[in-house]
Design an enzyme around this catalytic site. Sequence first.
Site, PDB file in Angstrom:
ATOM      1  N   TYR A 119       0.737  -1.203   0.076  1.00 45.17           N
ATOM      2  CA  TYR A 119      -0.022  -0.006   0.019  1.00 45.17           C
ATOM      3  C   TYR A 119       0.746   1.268  -0.136  1.00 45.17           C
ATOM      4  CZ  TYR A 119      -4.246  -2.764   0.982  1.00 45.17           C
ATOM      5  OH  TYR A 119      -5.532  -3.515   0.917  1.00 45.17           O
ATOM      6  N   LYS A 166       4.429 -14.016   5.042  1.00 46.33           N
ATOM      7  CA  LYS A 166       4.777 -15.137   3.851  1.00 46.33           C
ATOM      8  C   LYS A 166       6.148 -14.915   3.317  1.00 46.33           C
ATOM      9  CE  LYS A 166       2.711 -17.914   0.754  1.00 46.33           C
ATOM     10  NZ  LYS A 166       2.145 -19.191   1.080  1.00 46.33           N
ATOM     11  N   ASP A 198      -1.553 -17.370   4.432  1.00 48.38           N
ATOM     12  CA  ASP A 198      -2.656 -18.088   3.653  1.00 48.38           C
ATOM     13  C   ASP A 198      -3.183 -19.003   4.718  1.00 48.38           C
ATOM     14  OD1 ASP A 198      -0.046 -19.119   3.677  1.00 48.38           O
ATOM     15  OD2 ASP A 198      -0.313 -20.072   1.684  1.00 48.38           O
ATOM     16  N   ASP A 222      -5.403  -6.029   6.358  1.00 51.96           N
ATOM     17  CA  ASP A 222      -6.643  -5.583   5.618  1.00 51.96           C
ATOM     18  C   ASP A 222      -7.507  -6.642   5.275  1.00 51.96           C
ATOM     19  OD1 ASP A 222      -8.159  -3.508   4.749  1.00 51.96           O
ATOM     20  OD2 ASP A 222      -7.244  -3.029   2.913  1.00 51.96           O
ATOM     21  N   ASP A 226     -11.221  -8.432   7.333  1.00 55.23           N
ATOM     22  CA  ASP A 226     -12.686  -8.664   6.743  1.00 55.23           C
ATOM     23  C   ASP A 226     -12.964 -10.060   7.047  1.00 55.23           C
ATOM     24  OD1 ASP A 226     -12.200  -5.827   5.634  1.00 55.23           O
ATOM     25  OD2 ASP A 226     -13.330  -6.777   4.003  1.00 55.23           O
TER      26      ASP A 226
END
Length: 325
Positions: A119, A166, A198, A222, A226
């Site tokens: 980002y 990761k 993951d 982020d 959710d």
Amino acid sequence: MTEQIAVIPGDGIGHEVVPPAIRVLDAVADFEYVEVEAGDAVKARTGDPLPDETYDAVTEADATLFGATGDTSADVIIPLRRAVDAFVNVRPARTYPGVDAVQPETDLVILRENTEGVYAGMENRLTDGVSTLTRLVTKSASERLAEFACDYAETSGVDELTVVHKSNVMRVTDGLFKETVQDVAEQRGVDTDPVLMDAMAMFLAMNPEEYDVLVCPNLAGDMLSDLAAGLVGGLGLLPSANVGSERGIFEPVHGCAPDIAGEGVANPLATILSGAMLLEFLDYDDAGQAVRDAVEGVLSDGPRTPDLGGDATTDEVGDAVVDRL
Ligand code: GGG
């Protein structure tokens, strides 16, 4: 001293969920508000999604209440987070009595790195068919996030941080992130459990009760927030605080929801709970707790907006919280 709060409704349902949150803040504190514009609508009108007046208001205010933006999010919230050096986004996800949740034992917080990662805004279109993105990870940003996470763990009585990464694929960037967070935590005497991002998505979906504090790179934080929202009843319940420095920006995790904007049925509770985080940031701890208690009461007894199975409007839910205060 009367604290000054910058208010940015933004776009879409931002205009519907911010006013009830201000009414709630008004019920428990005496702030001065400065409302300013940002986002898609002001860009369409003036060509600028983040007018100077808005930037200045946020950098001068003690705290900012932010609704939501749409396509211009990268031009608005990311520069504003940087402007106030809000290097961590605190996103708690918990269940509430009376709310149907896929995973009723969920009670965790995501500490999302807030200034860099993918980002950082370094995207380029090289040709019509080729684009690139530079992922920025620095030791300094990872260190201060880790220090914040250790402080958070200590004050909330948590003895282990889950470090999301990761680094088996993004060896250099997430390698640095993971190593740095672990080094800081080790120096601070806080245990860490590194988990691949993951796999983290699967573990959260299956056993969220096993996790307390997740320390995440920007994009992973982020996305996983959710996912966590989905476990506890939806995005209408997830507040957030962009903090770390002297000033903070408080916003619901949800976006501007163009599908329901204008209907008056958006759930205001994520923004009201962001207001509770704002109160606590400004040391109004009792008022913050009172707002949390009032929200809990409303969730338990109603009224509820359609996302939670009810038929109440945004304003009815906001007024019910105010009535309890
Ligand atoms: N209130 C949250 C919001 O406006 N979300 C839009 C969004 O995608 N923001 C990017 C981010 O949170 O980094």
